[in-house]
Scaffold this active site. Sequence first.
Site, PDB file in Angstrom:
ATOM      1  N   ASP A  88      38.500 -47.687 -48.321  1.00  0.00           N
ATOM      2  CA  ASP A  88      38.052 -49.043 -47.995  1.00  0.00           C
ATOM      3  C   ASP A  88      37.647 -49.245 -46.534  1.00  0.00           C
ATOM      4  OD1 ASP A  88      40.428 -48.913 -46.645  1.00  0.00           O
ATOM      5  OD2 ASP A  88      41.491 -50.341 -47.903  1.00  0.00           O
TER       6      ASP A  88
ATOM      7  N   GLU B 147      39.752 -43.550 -55.171  1.00  0.00           N
ATOM      8  CA  GLU B 147      40.678 -44.683 -54.970  1.00  0.00           C
ATOM      9  C   GLU B 147      39.941 -46.010 -55.152  1.00  0.00           C
ATOM     10  OE1 GLU B 147      42.424 -46.184 -51.143  1.00  0.00           O
ATOM     11  OE2 GLU B 147      44.127 -44.954 -51.703  1.00  0.00           O
TER      12      GLU B 147
ATOM     13  N   GLU C 188      38.788 -54.676 -45.273  1.00  0.00           N
ATOM     14  CA  GLU C 188      38.888 -53.634 -46.304  1.00  0.00           C
ATOM     15  C   GLU C 188      38.667 -54.152 -47.720  1.00  0.00           C
ATOM     16  OE1 GLU C 188      41.031 -54.049 -43.781  1.00  0.00           O
ATOM     17  OE2 GLU C 188      40.936 -52.185 -42.641  1.00  0.00           O
TER      18      GLU C 188
ATOM     19  N   HIS D 252      48.927 -51.594 -37.965  1.00  0.00           N
ATOM     20  CA  HIS D 252      47.620 -51.580 -37.296  1.00  0.00           C
ATOM     21  C   HIS D 252      46.592 -52.543 -37.864  1.00  0.00           C
ATOM     22  CE1 HIS D 252      46.988 -48.934 -40.774  1.00  0.00           C
ATOM     23  NE2 HIS D 252      45.744 -49.379 -40.717  1.00  0.00           N
TER      24      HIS D 252
ATOM     25  N   ARG E 152      43.924 -55.333 -38.833  1.00  0.00           N
ATOM     26  CA  ARG E 152      43.143 -56.282 -38.030  1.00  0.00           C
ATOM     27  C   ARG E 152      43.589 -57.723 -38.216  1.00  0.00           C
ATOM     28  NH1 ARG E 152      37.906 -54.426 -35.817  1.00  0.00           N
ATOM     29  NH2 ARG E 152      38.073 -52.193 -36.086  1.00  0.00           N
TER      30      ARG E 152
ATOM     31  N   HIS F  30      49.571 -46.774 -33.229  1.00  0.00           N
ATOM     32  CA  HIS F  30      48.139 -46.560 -33.501  1.00  0.00           C
ATOM     33  C   HIS F  30      47.347 -46.747 -32.195  1.00  0.00           C
ATOM     34  CE1 HIS F  30      44.145 -47.242 -35.230  1.00  0.00           C
ATOM     35  NE2 HIS F  30      44.601 -46.851 -36.406  1.00  0.00           N
TER      36      HIS F  30
HETATM   37  C1  UD1 Z   1      40.490 -48.225 -39.422  1.00  0.00           C
HETATM   38  C2  UD1 Z   1      40.080 -48.866 -40.749  1.00  0.00           C
HETATM   39  C3  UD1 Z   1      41.309 -49.299 -41.524  1.00  0.00           C
HETATM   40  C4  UD1 Z   1      42.286 -48.158 -41.685  1.00  0.00           C
HETATM   41  C5  UD1 Z   1      42.604 -47.600 -40.315  1.00  0.00           C
HETATM   42  C6  UD1 Z   1      43.507 -46.410 -40.474  1.00  0.00           C
HETATM   43  C7  UD1 Z   1      37.984 -50.107 -40.740  1.00  0.00           C
HETATM   44  C8  UD1 Z   1      37.332 -51.386 -40.546  1.00  0.00           C
HETATM   45  N1  UD1 Z   1      39.296 -50.060 -40.488  1.00  0.00           N
HETATM   46  O1  UD1 Z   1      41.102 -49.210 -38.609  1.00  0.00           O
HETATM   47  O2  UD1 Z   1      40.900 -49.714 -42.819  1.00  0.00           O
HETATM   48  O3  UD1 Z   1      43.451 -48.641 -42.298  1.00  0.00           O
HETATM   49  O4  UD1 Z   1      41.396 -47.187 -39.681  1.00  0.00           O
HETATM   50  O5  UD1 Z   1      44.067 -46.019 -39.277  1.00  0.00           O
HETATM   51  O6  UD1 Z   1      37.339 -49.146 -41.099  1.00  0.00           O
HETATM   52  N2  UD1 Z   1      41.059 -45.297 -31.796  1.00  0.00           N
HETATM   53  C9  UD1 Z   1      41.240 -44.221 -30.944  1.00  0.00           C
HETATM   54  N3  UD1 Z   1      41.418 -42.971 -31.488  1.00  0.00           N
HETATM   55  C10 UD1 Z   1      41.429 -42.763 -32.820  1.00  0.00           C
HETATM   56  C11 UD1 Z   1      41.274 -43.864 -33.680  1.00  0.00           C
HETATM   57  C12 UD1 Z   1      41.077 -45.127 -33.156  1.00  0.00           C
HETATM   58  O7  UD1 Z   1      41.238 -44.371 -29.733  1.00  0.00           O
HETATM   59  O8  UD1 Z   1      41.595 -41.617 -33.238  1.00  0.00           O
HETATM   60  C13 UD1 Z   1      40.868 -46.655 -31.208  1.00  0.00           C
HETATM   61  C14 UD1 Z   1      39.454 -46.820 -30.610  1.00  0.00           C
HETATM   62  O9  UD1 Z   1      39.524 -47.635 -29.492  1.00  0.00           O
HETATM   63  C15 UD1 Z   1      38.713 -47.531 -31.748  1.00  0.00           C
HETATM   64  C16 UD1 Z   1      39.812 -48.434 -32.272  1.00  0.00           C
HETATM   65  O10 UD1 Z   1      40.994 -47.637 -32.233  1.00  0.00           O
HETATM   66  O11 UD1 Z   1      37.583 -48.248 -31.300  1.00  0.00           O
HETATM   67  C17 UD1 Z   1      39.578 -48.998 -33.629  1.00  0.00           C
HETATM   68  O12 UD1 Z   1      39.206 -48.000 -34.575  1.00  0.00           O
HETATM   69  P1  UD1 Z   1      38.554 -48.458 -35.991  1.00  0.00           P
HETATM   70  O13 UD1 Z   1      38.323 -47.248 -36.826  1.00  0.00           O
HETATM   71  O14 UD1 Z   1      37.406 -49.369 -35.755  1.00  0.00           O
HETATM   72  O15 UD1 Z   1      39.665 -49.348 -36.640  1.00  0.00           O
HETATM   73  P2  UD1 Z   1      41.156 -49.067 -37.024  1.00  0.00           P
HETATM   74  O16 UD1 Z   1      41.917 -50.238 -36.519  1.00  0.00           O
HETATM   75  O17 UD1 Z   1      41.589 -47.712 -36.623  1.00  0.00           O
HETATM   76  N1  UDP Z   2      50.333 -41.077 -40.774  1.00  0.00           N
HETATM   77  C1  UDP Z   2      50.362 -39.935 -39.942  1.00  0.00           C
HETATM   78  N2  UDP Z   2      50.872 -40.052 -38.678  1.00  0.00           N
HETATM   79  C2  UDP Z   2      51.358 -41.217 -38.193  1.00  0.00           C
HETATM   80  C3  UDP Z   2      51.301 -42.374 -39.019  1.00  0.00           C
HETATM   81  C4  UDP Z   2      50.775 -42.265 -40.296  1.00  0.00           C
HETATM   82  O1  UDP Z   2      49.935 -38.854 -40.361  1.00  0.00           O
HETATM   83  O2  UDP Z   2      51.818 -41.250 -37.049  1.00  0.00           O
HETATM   84  C5  UDP Z   2      49.751 -40.951 -42.124  1.00  0.00           C
HETATM   85  C6  UDP Z   2      50.577 -41.533 -43.255  1.00  0.00           C
HETATM   86  O3  UDP Z   2      51.484 -40.577 -43.771  1.00  0.00           O
HETATM   87  C7  UDP Z   2      49.506 -41.907 -44.274  1.00  0.00           C
HETATM   88  C8  UDP Z   2      48.307 -42.254 -43.417  1.00  0.00           C
HETATM   89  O4  UDP Z   2      48.565 -41.712 -42.133  1.00  0.00           O
HETATM   90  O5  UDP Z   2      49.160 -40.812 -45.086  1.00  0.00           O
HETATM   91  C9  UDP Z   2      48.086 -43.730 -43.359  1.00  0.00           C
HETATM   92  O6  UDP Z   2      47.085 -44.003 -42.437  1.00  0.00           O
HETATM   93  P1  UDP Z   2      46.901 -45.419 -41.764  1.00  0.00           P
HETATM   94  O7  UDP Z   2      48.197 -46.144 -41.784  1.00  0.00           O
HETATM   95  O8  UDP Z   2      46.238 -45.171 -40.465  1.00  0.00           O
HETATM   96  O9  UDP Z   2      45.829 -46.113 -42.705  1.00  0.00           O
HETATM   97  P2  UDP Z   2      45.925 -46.943 -44.072  1.00  0.00           P
HETATM   98  O10 UDP Z   2      46.655 -46.107 -45.067  1.00  0.00           O
HETATM   99  O11 UDP Z   2      46.596 -48.227 -43.774  1.00  0.00           O
HETATM  100  O12 UDP Z   2      44.500 -47.169 -44.435  1.00  0.00           O
END
Ligand code: UD1
Ligand code: UDP
Length: 382
Positions: free
Chosen positions: A100, A122, A136, A214, A216, A246
């Site tokens: 999603d 999924e 999402e 994490h 939004r 996160h």
């Molecule tokens: C995204 C997904 C969310 C998912 C989550 C899992 C969307 C809209 N959201 O949210 O559905 O649950 O990932 O974690 O697709 N960043 C880093 N390093 C990383 C990852 C993120 O620095 O490895 C920081 C960056 O500043 C980035 C920000 O996090 O711009 C947001 O990342 P983004 O993928 O837009 O959203 P998430 O909140 O991670």
């Molecule tokens: N996870 C991980 N390291 C962490 C926290 C979570 O590997 O420090 C794994 C967790 O086991 C799960 C996945 O990340 O499989 C979930 O990802 P996240 O919470 O970022 O996204 P969501 O599932 O909410 O989309």
Amino acid sequence: MLEKKIRTLFVFGTRPEAIKLCPVVNRLRSRPEFEVSVCVTAQHRGLLDQVLAAFEVVPDFDLDLMLPDQTLAQSTSRIVAGLDPVLRSVAPDMLLVQGDTTTTFCGALAGFYQKLPVGHVEAGLRTWDIWQPFPEEMNRLLATRLATLHFAATDWAAANLFAEGVPADRVAVTGNTGIDAVLYVRDKLEQGKLHGLDWPQLDPARKLIVVTAHRRESFGEGFEHICSALGRLAERPDVQIVYPVHPNPNVQAPVRRHLTGRPNVLLVDPLEYVPFVDLMRRAWILITDSGGVQEEGPSLGKPILVLRAKTERPEAVQAGTVKLVGTDEDAIVREAARLLEDPQEYERMARVHNPYGDGRASGRIADLIVSFITRYSCKNNS
Ligand code: UD1
Ligand code: UDP
């Protein structure tokens, strides 16, 4: 019998998509019928790379698109534009996306623009509230409209798709591929063939609470409440909290401001997948807003308090091993205290069960792709 290999292209970009698609990538790669390519958008960078390394998946294309504090519009426009030439050059028989995220929606859209069959892994999770989880829920709805084949994790998710008019011959219940990953790692940890981290900081006399958050829709006030609740729980002498934070700056700022320097709270960088599963195994309870953790917790027998008002994964809530507590400070503290103090309530919620899959979803998806391509060799059926 197929005359030529089935060309598949996986598109993913974030940690959870990688955890849930790498088992499928590796399964397809092990079978002679498939030619497999992987394109990562790198909507996430560090979090994604940790997972690719753990599953030994080397992408064929890496768009490297992450920006610090990216907006949804930035990610969406850059991902769709970045994928277009990759899809053109691979010309897959099937494009596969998962879940999603922005990458999921953009992958499905880019595939649709090129009239490619899109398989959605999924599929069918719903809260029926487009603001929770945001964005999402809308990404899932749009992915459903754009996809050709829908791999639902559970009967409930499949029923949601049927109710929206998705044809029955395009939907299959496979189990969640994330359960393939977690059961594999759990079993290897139990057998001593994989290892987590040493945690010299942890006190075995205290009950461990593992936290992730994490979403939004919780940015701002929601996170303030979550952090205040964790601060109150950490004052208990029987508790220790480990929180891998996160990297999103909207998460880092409030968490560090509230919880840095608190005794009994360990703020750590996001953990690699295997050490994280190991940490969950050591936990007394999990407090999370993560979709994936909600699915993994029951397979590890851990009670989960979910920091959300609604979930698109109701099966474990109905089974009584997951409870929704939202972002209300008092509710979080109250429900956590119950699980710390009431052995009967704890026993009731700490039950090992696998409502989201049996660990064999990837193989089923491989079989379904073969039978779909065998039936519909023409590329642009929808
Ligand atoms: C995204 C997904 C969310 C998912 C989550 C899992 C969307 C809209 N959201 O949210 O559905 O649950 O990932 O974690 O697709 N960043 C880093 N390093 C990383 C990852 C993120 O620095 O490895 C920081 C960056 O500043 C980035 C920000 O996090 O711009 C947001 O990342 P983004 O993928 O837009 O959203 P998430 O909140 O991670
Ligand atoms: N996870 C991980 N390291 C962490 C926290 C979570 O590997 O420090 C794994 C967790 O086991 C799960 C996945 O990340 O499989 C979930 O990802 P996240 O919470 O970022 O996204 P969501 O599932 O909410 O989309």
